[in-house]
Design an enzyme around this catalytic site. Sequence first.
Site, PDB file in Angstrom:
ATOM      1  N   GLN A  61      29.064  22.388  20.712  1.00 34.80           N
ATOM      2  CA  GLN A  61      28.715  23.123  19.504  1.00 34.80           C
ATOM      3  C   GLN A  61      28.804  24.633  19.740  1.00 34.80           C
ATOM      4  O   GLN A  61      28.713  25.406  18.796  1.00 34.80           O
ATOM      5  CB  GLN A  61      27.289  22.757  19.075  1.00 34.80           C
ATOM      6  CG  GLN A  61      27.103  21.304  18.702  1.00 34.80           C
ATOM      7  CD  GLN A  61      25.637  20.973  18.498  1.00 34.80           C
ATOM      8  OE1 GLN A  61      24.955  20.532  19.419  1.00 34.80           O
ATOM      9  NE2 GLN A  61      25.139  21.207  17.300  1.00 34.80           N
ATOM     10  N   VAL A  65      30.387  28.316  20.949  1.00 28.41           N
ATOM     11  CA  VAL A  65      31.655  29.010  20.755  1.00 28.41           C
ATOM     12  C   VAL A  65      31.750  30.178  21.730  1.00 28.41           C
ATOM     13  O   VAL A  65      32.375  31.193  21.461  1.00 28.41           O
ATOM     14  CB  VAL A  65      31.801  29.477  19.290  1.00 28.41           C
ATOM     15  CG1 VAL A  65      33.258  29.806  18.967  1.00 28.41           C
ATOM     16  CG2 VAL A  65      31.327  28.395  18.338  1.00 28.41           C
ATOM     17  N   HIS A  86      32.910  24.296  16.450  1.00 24.16           N
ATOM     18  CA  HIS A  86      32.751  25.449  15.566  1.00 24.16           C
ATOM     19  C   HIS A  86      33.662  26.615  15.915  1.00 24.16           C
ATOM     20  O   HIS A  86      33.418  27.735  15.507  1.00 24.16           O
ATOM     21  CB  HIS A  86      31.290  25.890  15.567  1.00 24.16           C
ATOM     22  CG  HIS A  86      30.361  24.824  15.107  1.00 24.16           C
ATOM     23  ND1 HIS A  86      29.235  24.460  15.803  1.00 24.16           N
ATOM     24  CD2 HIS A  86      30.392  24.009  14.020  1.00 24.16           C
ATOM     25  CE1 HIS A  86      28.610  23.481  15.169  1.00 24.16           C
ATOM     26  NE2 HIS A  86      29.293  23.186  14.085  1.00 24.16           N
ATOM     27  N   CYS A 127      44.197  35.507  10.809  1.00 20.93           N
ATOM     28  CA  CYS A 127      44.533  36.188   9.565  1.00 20.93           C
ATOM     29  C   CYS A 127      44.488  35.152   8.452  1.00 20.93           C
ATOM     30  O   CYS A 127      45.195  34.146   8.507  1.00 20.93           O
ATOM     31  CB  CYS A 127      45.913  36.825   9.637  1.00 20.93           C
ATOM     32  SG  CYS A 127      46.435  37.547   8.051  1.00 20.93           S
ATOM     33  N   CYS A 134      45.455  42.654   9.594  1.00 21.70           N
ATOM     34  CA  CYS A 134      46.393  41.914  10.431  1.00 21.70           C
ATOM     35  C   CYS A 134      47.583  42.797  10.800  1.00 21.70           C
ATOM     36  O   CYS A 134      48.168  43.461   9.932  1.00 21.70           O
ATOM     37  CB  CYS A 134      46.862  40.671   9.688  1.00 21.70           C
ATOM     38  SG  CYS A 134      48.161  39.732  10.512  1.00 21.70           S
ATOM     39  N   CYS A 175      50.839  41.223   8.871  1.00 27.24           N
ATOM     40  CA  CYS A 175      51.026  41.309   7.420  1.00 27.24           C
ATOM     41  C   CYS A 175      50.034  42.237   6.721  1.00 27.24           C
ATOM     42  O   CYS A 175      50.134  42.438   5.511  1.00 27.24           O
ATOM     43  CB  CYS A 175      50.921  39.910   6.802  1.00 27.24           C
ATOM     44  SG  CYS A 175      49.232  39.242   6.762  1.00 27.24           S
ATOM     45  N   GLY A 215      21.411  20.091  26.450  1.00 25.49           N
ATOM     46  CA  GLY A 215      20.985  21.376  25.917  1.00 25.49           C
ATOM     47  C   GLY A 215      21.090  21.513  24.422  1.00 25.49           C
ATOM     48  O   GLY A 215      21.444  22.579  23.932  1.00 25.49           O
ATOM     49  N   SER A 216      20.783  20.482  23.676  1.00 29.36           N
ATOM     50  CA  SER A 216      20.790  20.548  22.213  1.00 29.36           C
ATOM     51  C   SER A 216      19.548  19.856  21.671  1.00 29.36           C
ATOM     52  O   SER A 216      19.211  18.749  22.097  1.00 29.36           O
ATOM     53  CB  SER A 216      22.035  19.885  21.626  1.00 29.36           C
ATOM     54  OG  SER A 216      21.993  19.888  20.212  1.00 29.36           O
ATOM     55  N   SER A 217      18.878  20.512  20.734  1.00 35.09           N
ATOM     56  CA  SER A 217      17.721  19.886  20.098  1.00 35.09           C
ATOM     57  C   SER A 217      18.142  18.853  19.066  1.00 35.09           C
ATOM     58  O   SER A 217      17.313  18.065  18.601  1.00 35.09           O
ATOM     59  CB  SER A 217      16.856  20.946  19.417  1.00 35.09           C
ATOM     60  OG  SER A 217      17.556  21.532  18.329  1.00 35.09           O
TER      61      SER A 217
END
Length: 359
Positions: free
Chosen positions: A133, A135, A151, A159, A260, A263, A300-302
């Site tokens: 989960q 990033v 995620h 872009c 960007c 473009c 390590g996640s609730s």
Amino acid sequence: MHPEAPALTYRVKPFGRSAPLSRPPDVAVVSDPAAGVAALRAAVAAGRVAVLTGAGISTESGIPDYRGPSGAPRRNHTPMTYQQFTGDPEFRRRYWARSHAGWRHIAAAPPNAGHRAVAALERAGLLAGIVTQNVDGLHQAGGARDVIELHGNLARVLCSDCGDVTARVELAARLAAANPTFRADVVDSGVSGAEEPATADERVLADEPVPFGESVPDGRSDPDVRVNPDGRVNPGGRVNPDGDAVLAEAQISRFVMVGCLRCGGRLEPDVVFFGATVPRGRVDAAMDVVADSRLLLVLGSSLTVMSGYRFVLRAGQLGVPVAIVNQGPTRADARADLIVDAPLGEILPALAARLAPEA
């Protein structure tokens, strides 16, 4: 392979608070690290382990988690939604100014022993896959090869007009050049992220309402960021797991954005905002990892919200046992076959030393 189970779909909800978790009194918990390693060893040694990680695996790298004492819910901050980011240039200015100030603290965070241990288990051929989960890119920095980033990753910039993908470090250099007098004086911290609701199928399966309040981190990598002598970043917890930092309004109003290079279109981080949809292919790939596994190992996640809890539900559908290593209670404690309440930095390196000494 396991029998087919009904497909589950997910969409991001606006940020909200969820009630504190409490562990059912009749749930057995292993709290001694040595006993926890011994309990996990046989299950992991059998191989085909699906690993699901949350913010707790990165705290020992100096990145705060979401629901511990350094977590952002206590800060009373409402994160930006995708609708705000895409619909109002002033919201975009606010996002990029704050992220420009804070993301480099996350980018400087080194992988810790837990990340390296997961990579060692992967090299030893014991894992069905790694789903995170987070990033922050720390699994890959720690040596993992095959990681599904639910995620996204703030190390990448998209872009929205032409689809070009560039490195965040390149954007940081462009923003620095466009804002030569900008001073990223962090005065507090905020948070951003995603929580996803349950479908009707999931609500029946879980037999409970779906709470609000998942947070999503970002980050990676800026060579100009200095790491503290102890190898940690952000020791005061002034920057959140996604690199978002609160700035003075005067700093934000003067911040110059860039477009960007290909473009001239609108740039956005390659992360899932509130109000956006997690790419279906990414969810399917993560579900396939669980379906191909003998064990779902949560690290390590609730599991407070559906973003992670959905994989425990799928494991239950498929008859895949669940083991959880987390400090503090989780939403899935009553559904777990094994719970170890101990620091990941003590459990994972010891487990890898026993099962993957040559990896």
